[in-house]
Write a protein that holds these residues in place. Sequence first.
Motif, short mmCIF file in Angstrom:
data_model
loop_
_atom_site.label_atom_id
_atom_site.label_comp_id
_atom_site.label_asym_id
_atom_site.label_seq_id
_atom_site.Cartn_x
_atom_site.Cartn_y
_atom_site.Cartn_z
N GLU A 51 0.77 -1.45 0.40
CA GLU A 51 0.16 0.23 -0.04
C GLU A 51 1.02 0.87 0.32
N PRO A 52 2.00 1.34 -0.85
CA PRO A 52 2.65 3.03 -1.33
C PRO A 52 1.48 3.50 -0.49
N GLY A 53 0.32 4.16 -1.35
CA GLY A 53 -0.35 4.98 -1.46
C GLY A 53 -0.27 5.69 -0.08
N ALA A 54 -0.65 5.16 1.10
CA ALA A 54 -0.69 5.02 2.29
C ALA A 54 0.09 4.87 3.38
N VAL A 55 1.84 4.56 2.98
CA VAL A 55 2.46 4.97 3.79
C VAL A 55 2.95 6.30 3.59
N LEU A 56 1.83 6.51 1.70
CA LEU A 56 2.75 8.08 1.63
C LEU A 56 1.85 8.88 2.42
N GLU A 57 0.49 8.41 2.27
CA GLU A 57 -0.19 9.57 3.07
C GLU A 57 -0.23 9.13 4.98
N ARG A 58 0.35 8.13 5.21
CA ARG A 58 0.37 8.45 6.95
C ARG A 58 2.08 9.49 6.90
N TYR A 59 2.74 9.29 5.88
CA TYR A 59 4.17 10.53 6.06
C TYR A 59 3.34 12.28 5.61
N ARG A 60 2.51 12.01 4.93
CA ARG A 60 2.34 13.43 4.79
C ARG A 60 1.48 14.06 5.97
N THR A 61 0.75 13.03 6.74
CA THR A 61 -0.15 13.78 7.91
C THR A 61 1.07 13.44 8.96
N GLU A 62 2.18 12.67 9.65
CA GLU A 62 3.43 12.93 9.96
C GLU A 62 4.50 13.57 10.11
N CYS A 63 4.56 14.58 8.99
CA CYS A 63 5.92 15.19 8.29
C CYS A 63 5.72 16.77 9.35
N ASP A 64 6.89 16.94 10.23
CA ASP A 64 6.15 17.71 10.81
C ASP A 64 6.85 19.56 9.64
N THR A 65 7.43 18.76 8.39
CA THR A 65 7.83 20.25 7.21
C THR A 65 6.35 20.80 6.66
N ILE A 66 5.29 20.54 7.05
CA ILE A 66 4.07 20.03 5.99
C ILE A 66 3.39 21.25 6.85
N GLY A 67 3.20 22.07 5.91
CA GLY A 67 2.60 23.78 6.62
C GLY A 67 3.34 24.33 7.34
N ARG A 68 5.48 24.05 6.89
CA ARG A 68 5.64 25.31 8.05
C ARG A 68 6.28 26.07 6.85
N GLU A 69 7.34 27.29 7.21
CA GLU A 69 7.39 28.25 6.29
C GLU A 69 9.10 27.37 6.86
N VAL A 70 9.97 27.09 6.03
CA VAL A 70 10.54 26.60 5.21
C VAL A 70 11.41 27.43 4.39
N THR A 71 13.34 26.72 4.85
CA THR A 71 14.33 27.18 3.78
C THR A 71 14.83 26.24 3.19
#
Length: 261
Positions: free
Chosen positions: A201-221
């Motif tokens: 279930e590669p799509g489910a793993v990617l979805e879990r990562y999307r939910t857990e990754c702290d980078t998403i939604g942040r200002e980044v350089t």
Amino acid sequence: MSTPEPAWSPLELDALSAAAGPGWSVTLHGTAASTNALAAQDPVADTIVVADHQTAGRGRLDRSWETPPGSALTFSVVVDPGIADHDWPLLPLAVALAVADGVRREADVPVVLKWPNDLLVRSSAGDDLKVCGILLERVQSAAGVPLAVIGIGINVGLRAEDLPVPTATSLAIAGSSVSRTAVFGSVVPALATILDALRTEPGAVLERYRTECDTIGREVTVSLPDGEELTGTATGLDRSGRLLVGERPIGAGDVVHVRPT
Ligand code: BTN
């Protein structure tokens, strides 16, 4: 936060093999230049190369990875992921999820994920400090099968004075007195579990990562490999696990989370 004395006891092969569980062939080197380099010399699936001390550890983006003797868990796992070529870019993200699972379970330290695969601990001052790095390399077996060498370096027992850079930390500094062998015994099965999930279930793993990754939604350089520096909001991930900064997909780069002002 207090900095306990490090556990200087050397790693033992029998204990590591038992901790990894059945199905893995573990080798232990007292000192090695780089476990990734050793594992890639004659890569065999389902083997794990561990070094008690690494003298020339390799990091992402051609950097080095240094840790004092006896204080870090440095190892490389060779697997045949058995996934389609287009899913290989998801491997580093899946491995980060697994290592985070293993560390949280055994060390009880609240690690967060920074894209693509750094594990961070948030300090009481609000700084994100790196506790683990992952270096994934694609190699070929003698029979020509593509294999992944998954290099994992976890700062387990480092004291504040041992830290190679001020942006690093260790599980010990974060308050855990867990041993390197116990962390190994928690991370390796977690890795096997996520690799199974990635196959089915590669799509489910990617979805879990999307939910857990702290980078998403942040200002980044983001420092890109060609030297360009990009600042913006990390808005999400594309199907290949590339980080979207604004609408621009980033496949490789060094991300810094910009702290809110
Ligand atoms: C990073 O730059 O964050 C990745 C660091 C990866 C370090 C590990 S330690 C075990 C394995 N062997 C190496 O030479 N590198 C990886």
